[in-house]
Enzyme design. Structure first.
Site, PDB file in Angstrom:
ATOM      1  N   LYS A 174      36.619 -16.854   7.062  1.00  0.00           N
ATOM      2  CA  LYS A 174      36.956 -17.058   5.639  1.00  0.00           C
ATOM      3  C   LYS A 174      37.981 -18.186   5.561  1.00  0.00           C
ATOM      4  O   LYS A 174      39.169 -17.977   5.766  1.00  0.00           O
ATOM      5  CB  LYS A 174      37.547 -15.759   5.085  1.00  0.00           C
ATOM      6  CG  LYS A 174      37.345 -15.507   3.609  1.00  0.00           C
ATOM      7  CD  LYS A 174      37.859 -16.556   2.676  1.00  0.00           C
ATOM      8  CE  LYS A 174      39.290 -16.418   2.258  1.00  0.00           C
ATOM      9  NZ  LYS A 174      39.769 -17.581   1.483  1.00  0.00           N
ATOM     10  N   GLY A 227      48.538 -17.808   7.653  1.00  0.00           N
ATOM     11  CA  GLY A 227      48.827 -18.100   6.249  1.00  0.00           C
ATOM     12  C   GLY A 227      50.237 -17.677   5.914  1.00  0.00           C
ATOM     13  O   GLY A 227      51.109 -17.621   6.797  1.00  0.00           O
ATOM     14  N   SER A 228      50.434 -17.349   4.656  1.00  0.00           N
ATOM     15  CA  SER A 228      51.794 -17.040   4.206  1.00  0.00           C
ATOM     16  C   SER A 228      52.235 -15.666   4.714  1.00  0.00           C
ATOM     17  O   SER A 228      51.410 -14.776   4.964  1.00  0.00           O
ATOM     18  CB  SER A 228      51.845 -17.062   2.683  1.00  0.00           C
ATOM     19  OG  SER A 228      51.019 -16.040   2.171  1.00  0.00           O
ATOM     20  N   GLY A 232      50.103 -12.134   4.824  1.00  0.00           N
ATOM     21  CA  GLY A 232      49.912 -11.568   6.162  1.00  0.00           C
ATOM     22  C   GLY A 232      50.454 -10.149   6.263  1.00  0.00           C
ATOM     23  O   GLY A 232      49.787  -9.249   6.780  1.00  0.00           O
ATOM     24  N   GLU A 249      49.759 -15.116  12.063  1.00  0.00           N
ATOM     25  CA  GLU A 249      50.652 -16.249  12.288  1.00  0.00           C
ATOM     26  C   GLU A 249      51.102 -16.692  10.904  1.00  0.00           C
ATOM     27  O   GLU A 249      50.290 -17.139  10.101  1.00  0.00           O
ATOM     28  CB  GLU A 249      49.859 -17.354  13.010  1.00  0.00           C
ATOM     29  CG  GLU A 249      50.707 -18.430  13.605  1.00  0.00           C
ATOM     30  CD  GLU A 249      51.789 -17.896  14.520  1.00  0.00           C
ATOM     31  OE1 GLU A 249      51.474 -17.174  15.470  1.00  0.00           O
ATOM     32  OE2 GLU A 249      52.967 -18.191  14.234  1.00  0.00           O
ATOM     33  N   CYS A 283      53.308 -25.256   9.700  1.00  0.00           N
ATOM     34  CA  CYS A 283      54.168 -24.087   9.942  1.00  0.00           C
ATOM     35  C   CYS A 283      55.255 -24.433  10.940  1.00  0.00           C
ATOM     36  O   CYS A 283      56.291 -23.782  10.987  1.00  0.00           O
ATOM     37  CB  CYS A 283      53.358 -22.866  10.361  1.00  0.00           C
ATOM     38  SG  CYS A 283      52.096 -23.224  11.553  1.00  0.00           S
ATOM     39  N   GLU A 384      60.535 -20.543   3.153  1.00  0.00           N
ATOM     40  CA  GLU A 384      59.634 -21.612   3.576  1.00  0.00           C
ATOM     41  C   GLU A 384      59.169 -22.386   2.344  1.00  0.00           C
ATOM     42  O   GLU A 384      58.733 -21.792   1.358  1.00  0.00           O
ATOM     43  CB  GLU A 384      58.427 -21.010   4.299  1.00  0.00           C
ATOM     44  CG  GLU A 384      57.537 -22.086   4.886  1.00  0.00           C
ATOM     45  CD  GLU A 384      56.390 -21.510   5.702  1.00  0.00           C
ATOM     46  OE1 GLU A 384      55.688 -20.620   5.195  1.00  0.00           O
ATOM     47  OE2 GLU A 384      56.195 -21.971   6.836  1.00  0.00           O
TER      48      GLU A 384
END
Ligand code: ADP
Length: 492
Positions: A174, A227-228, A232, A249, A283, A384
């Site tokens: 996805k 992703g964020s 996650g 991650e 990241c 972030e």
């Protein structure tokens, strides 16, 4: 204009959905690349079913044969490297040099994983008993869901797909909504490489719909997500009840520590590369510079000079150093953080707004921005941002630098600039990040070296390198008794 289709059970199928999003070039929003249909939950279930049905045969395909297909995909990626790099720059915005770098990393990862197919070994283990021994076998999980973000839309899918396939899993992939073109090309190359139908399936659509559907599908045995942190952690909590294996991650807030004995020009250039390269949308981007007081004025003056010299523009133009922000939502988010930094009382020394000038009118360009005298309690020191924003925190000495550097919920990567070997090794010992760099930017990694973070950044086994297959395999332990007799002694 492209209408991207799903790839399910070896067929390219148009979604029945009427909901669409357009794929736009962030350097020029008048350049519409294609349309993505946001697939339905039912279509997502179809993708999982296809993967489920293909699993047994794929698991029973010898690992070296699986590896050969992944190697063929690596060759095809190489043959199509330039075309893919151009697509990547057009839909994500990074410079063409950065795109070529991402493609090369992807090729390296695929080659590395293909080689691992001939090393999918267990171990033989001596027994306490005579005429007994044990051994281990690495086995695939079954259907794995791979959910990926837009910022490395070639490399991240490849570093999940390649090890998942080599290990013998079947896949529902996805990709992010905003980077469908690269996702489609990757899947086409794996198809051309000779994957049997159903082994790799791709579903395009919204995270909250099809992402949610595949993650929560009972046939999915493992989920690898990048992703964020918010998404996650939500996913992790949601699927925990099913006992599913999860690898996440997530965010980073990566510091560089700059000591007074550093090579100043190297520290400045590396910090600029880390903070503004890929428009800060990595990241592993450098988002905090923790600088000792003695040299802070000089560092700040030089990093501002460097930021102001960044050549901003369309990534497709060869001398561009920094492309646009990926889309309008992210663009607004980055501008929002600039306001937050100002309101929280940080000193903004350069940048701070939409970049203007020839050729920048129609893109999501932001000026590289440096905030000085940031304190650890400020949001721009903690959250972030995913944009070209650098927060400078001034500290008294190394000990204070370490406290500031570790004052973060995240722990992906870091670096130190110093020529003192004692400080280097103290730093390596004390820094709370999964990866660290010495006298080089916080960014960058190699295909055969594990990648990942600690704290709120990472959950589960490390991706890539010697650990790449750990997440995608289960260990089966086999006890062998060739005495032919009832066991005596050692009955536990
Ligand atoms: P980013 O800000 O990098 O897009 P996200 O975490 O929102 O970070 O998205 C990363 C990936 O996760 C994307 O493919 C997105 O569609 C997907 N995603 C978002 N929400 C969910 C969810 N609730 N369940 C599963 N996947 C999701």
């Amino acid at each position: 204009m492209n209408n991207y289709r799903n790839y399910i059970n070896g067929e390219w199928l148009e979604s029945v959905s009427n909901e669409t999003v357009v794929n736009i070039n962030p350097a020029n929003i008048k350049d519409i690349i294609g349309t993505v249909k946001l697939s339905t939950r039912e279509e997502a279930r179809g993708a999982v079913e296809a993967a489920y049905n293909a699993f047994r045969d794929w698991k029973n395909t010898p690992a070296p044969t699986r590896g050969r297909i992944v190697m063929k995909a690596a060759r095809l990626l190489e043959d199509n490297k330039e075309e893919l790099a151009q697509i990547l720059t057009r839909e994500e915005g990074k410079t063409i040099g950065e795109s070529r770098g991402e493609l090369q990393r992807s090729i390296n990862v695929a080659e590395f994983c293909a080689g691992e197919a001939r090393r999918l070994n267990g171990e033989t283990i001596q027994s306490e008993l005579p005429a007994n021994f044990a051994y281990t076998i690495k086995e695939p999980h079954g259907v794995v869901a791979l959910i990926t973000p837009w910022n490395f839309p070639v490399a991240i899918p490849i570093w999940k797909i390649a090890p998942a396939l080599v290990a013998g899993n079947t896949i529902v992939f996805k990709p992010a909504e905003s980077t469908p073109a690269t996702a489609v090309r990757i899947v086409e190359l794996f198809e051309e490489a000779g994957l049997p139908q159903g082994v790799l399936n791709m579903i395009l659509g919204a995270g909250a719909e099809v992402g949610d559907e595949i993650a929560n599908h009972p046939a999915v045995k493992a989920i690898s997500f990048t992703g964020s942190t918010a998404t996650g952690l939500k996913l992790y909590a949601q699927v925990a009840g099913r006992g599913v294996k999860v690898q996440c991650e997530m965010g980073g807030k990566n510091p560089v520590v700059v000591m007074e004995d550093c090579d100043m020009d190297l520290a400045v250039e590396s910090t600029a590369q880390g903070a503004f390269g890929s428009t800060g949308q990595r990241c592993t981007a450098t988002s905090r510079a923790v600088v000792v007081d003695k040299i802070a004025d000089e560092f700040v003056r030089k990093i501002v000079e460097r930021a102001q010299k960044m050549r901003i523009g369309d990534g497709a133009v060869s001398n561009t150093e920094m492309g646009p922000i990926v889309d309008e939502k992210q663009f607004r988010n980055v501008l929002k953080y600039i306001d937050i930094g100002r309101e929280d009382g940080a000193e903004m020394l350069c940048g701070g707004k939409r970049a203007s000038g020839d050729g920048l009118e129609n893109g999501y360009f932001v000026e590289p921005t440096v905030f000085d005298r940031v304190t650890p309690d400020m949001r721009i020191a903690q959250e972030e941002i995913f944009g070209p924003i650098l927060s400078v925190l001034r500290v008294k000495d190394f000990d204070e630098a370490m406290i500031a550097a570790n004052d973060s919920q995240y722990g992906l990567t870091s670096s130190i600039f110093t020529t003192d070997p004692n400080l280097i090794f103290r730093f390596v010992g004390e820094i709370e990040t999964g990866m660290t760099h010495i006298n080089s930017p916080t960014t960058g990694g190699e295909a055969h070296i594990p990648f990942g973070g600690v704290k709120m950044t990472g959950i589960g086994a490390r991706e890539q390198g010697s650990t790449a297959l750990d997440f995608y395999t289960e260990l089966k332990v086999v006890y062998v008794d060739y005495t032919g007799r009832k066991r005596e002694g050692n009955l536990y």
